[in-house]
Design a protein around this motif. Structure first.
Motif, PDB file in Angstrom:
ATOM      1  N   ASP A  39      11.977  25.862  67.658  1.00  0.00           N
ATOM      2  CA  ASP A  39      11.148  26.155  68.910  1.00  0.00           C
ATOM      3  C   ASP A  39      12.092  26.769  69.876  1.00  0.00           C
ATOM      4  O   ASP A  39      11.641  27.551  70.752  1.00  0.00           O
ATOM      5  CB  ASP A  39      10.861  24.760  69.330  1.00  0.00           C
ATOM      6  CG  ASP A  39       9.642  24.076  68.590  1.00  0.00           C
ATOM      7  OD1 ASP A  39       9.235  24.829  67.762  1.00  0.00           O
ATOM      8  OD2 ASP A  39       9.757  22.804  68.662  1.00  0.00           O
ATOM      9  N   SER A  40      13.437  26.400  70.185  1.00  0.00           N
ATOM     10  CA  SER A  40      14.372  27.176  71.079  1.00  0.00           C
ATOM     11  C   SER A  40      14.351  28.503  70.838  1.00  0.00           C
ATOM     12  O   SER A  40      14.616  29.341  71.656  1.00  0.00           O
ATOM     13  CB  SER A  40      15.742  26.343  71.119  1.00  0.00           C
ATOM     14  OG  SER A  40      15.551  25.136  71.743  1.00  0.00           O
ATOM     15  N   LEU A  41      14.616  28.812  69.558  1.00  0.00           N
ATOM     16  CA  LEU A  41      14.958  30.159  69.067  1.00  0.00           C
ATOM     17  C   LEU A  41      13.587  31.086  69.503  1.00  0.00           C
ATOM     18  O   LEU A  41      13.681  32.418  69.857  1.00  0.00           O
ATOM     19  CB  LEU A  41      15.327  30.333  67.865  1.00  0.00           C
ATOM     20  CG  LEU A  41      16.608  29.848  67.454  1.00  0.00           C
ATOM     21  CD1 LEU A  41      16.751  29.881  65.930  1.00  0.00           C
ATOM     22  CD2 LEU A  41      17.908  30.642  68.163  1.00  0.00           C
ATOM     23  N   VAL A  42      12.297  30.488  69.266  1.00  0.00           N
ATOM     24  CA  VAL A  42      11.207  31.239  69.713  1.00  0.00           C
ATOM     25  C   VAL A  42      11.084  31.481  71.043  1.00  0.00           C
ATOM     26  O   VAL A  42      10.820  32.673  71.773  1.00  0.00           O
ATOM     27  CB  VAL A  42       9.911  30.495  69.041  1.00  0.00           C
ATOM     28  CG1 VAL A  42       8.579  31.098  69.784  1.00  0.00           C
ATOM     29  CG2 VAL A  42      10.074  30.300  67.634  1.00  0.00           C
ATOM     30  N   TYR A  43      11.471  30.369  71.880  1.00  0.00           N
ATOM     31  CA  TYR A  43      11.343  30.488  73.338  1.00  0.00           C
ATOM     32  C   TYR A  43      12.483  31.446  73.953  1.00  0.00           C
ATOM     33  O   TYR A  43      12.352  32.079  74.769  1.00  0.00           O
ATOM     34  CB  TYR A  43      11.578  29.188  74.076  1.00  0.00           C
ATOM     35  CG  TYR A  43      10.265  28.269  74.027  1.00  0.00           C
ATOM     36  CD1 TYR A  43       9.035  28.676  74.213  1.00  0.00           C
ATOM     37  CD2 TYR A  43      10.598  26.800  73.465  1.00  0.00           C
ATOM     38  CE1 TYR A  43       8.149  27.882  74.429  1.00  0.00           C
ATOM     39  CE2 TYR A  43       9.126  26.140  73.521  1.00  0.00           C
ATOM     40  CZ  TYR A  43       8.249  26.385  73.792  1.00  0.00           C
ATOM     41  OH  TYR A  43       7.137  25.858  73.766  1.00  0.00           O
ATOM     42  N   ALA A  44      13.602  31.434  73.151  1.00  0.00           N
ATOM     43  CA  ALA A  44      14.607  32.419  73.645  1.00  0.00           C
ATOM     44  C   ALA A  44      14.160  33.852  73.383  1.00  0.00           C
ATOM     45  O   ALA A  44      14.398  34.913  74.236  1.00  0.00           O
ATOM     46  CB  ALA A  44      15.999  31.976  72.750  1.00  0.00           C
ATOM     47  N   ALA A  45      13.700  34.046  72.283  1.00  0.00           N
ATOM     48  CA  ALA A  45      13.169  35.308  72.043  1.00  0.00           C
ATOM     49  C   ALA A  45      12.161  36.074  72.928  1.00  0.00           C
ATOM     50  O   ALA A  45      12.293  37.198  73.454  1.00  0.00           O
ATOM     51  CB  ALA A  45      12.455  35.583  70.553  1.00  0.00           C
TER      52      ALA A  45
END
Length: 127
Positions: A39-45
């Motif tokens: 989830d954090s990687l999706v939000y970061a992108a």
């Protein structure tokens, strides 16, 4: 006492180096504190895309005979800090600033300083 270009360039590189080192420390702390889940990687992108969109365009303003370019990086920093977790806001600003500064084809020392300045600004906003 008048300085020549060699001394000025050496002092400029020293100051830019200091800003880059401070930014590297801030980015290191952000990476150490970040949680690397899906989830954090999706939000970061998404955060990088928003930061590039908010900070990328610059506006040309003419004041008498001078032409100034104004950027909206402060808006990109505020958006990232408001929408993302603190370490991811710093990381996203670092990636977005690097992308935007590389796209403008600036000199390498200007790219390093501008990116480091934005990382320090994002770190200060997070704190």
């Amino acid at each position: 006492m008048k300085r020549n270009d060699g001394e000025t360039d050496q002092l400029l590189k020293l100051i830019v180096g200091l800003v880059v080192v401070v930014a590297s420390v801030c980015l290191g702390f952000a990476f150490a504190d970040a949680q690397f889940d899906e989830d954090s990687l999706v939000y970061a992108a998404a955060g990088v895309a928003v930061a590039v969109a908010a900070g990328g365009p610059s506006f040309k303003i003419r004041i008498r005979s001078q032409v100034k370019f104004m950027s909206s990086w402060s808006a990109a920093v505020v958006l990232s800090v408001a929408l993302l977790q603190p370490p991811w806001a710093v990381i996203c600003i670092a990636v977005a600033a690097t992308v935007v500064n590389m796209a403008t084809r600036l000199q390498p020392i200007k790219i390093a300083f501008n990116t480091a300045k934005d990382i320090v600004a994002a770190s200060a906003a997070v704190v």
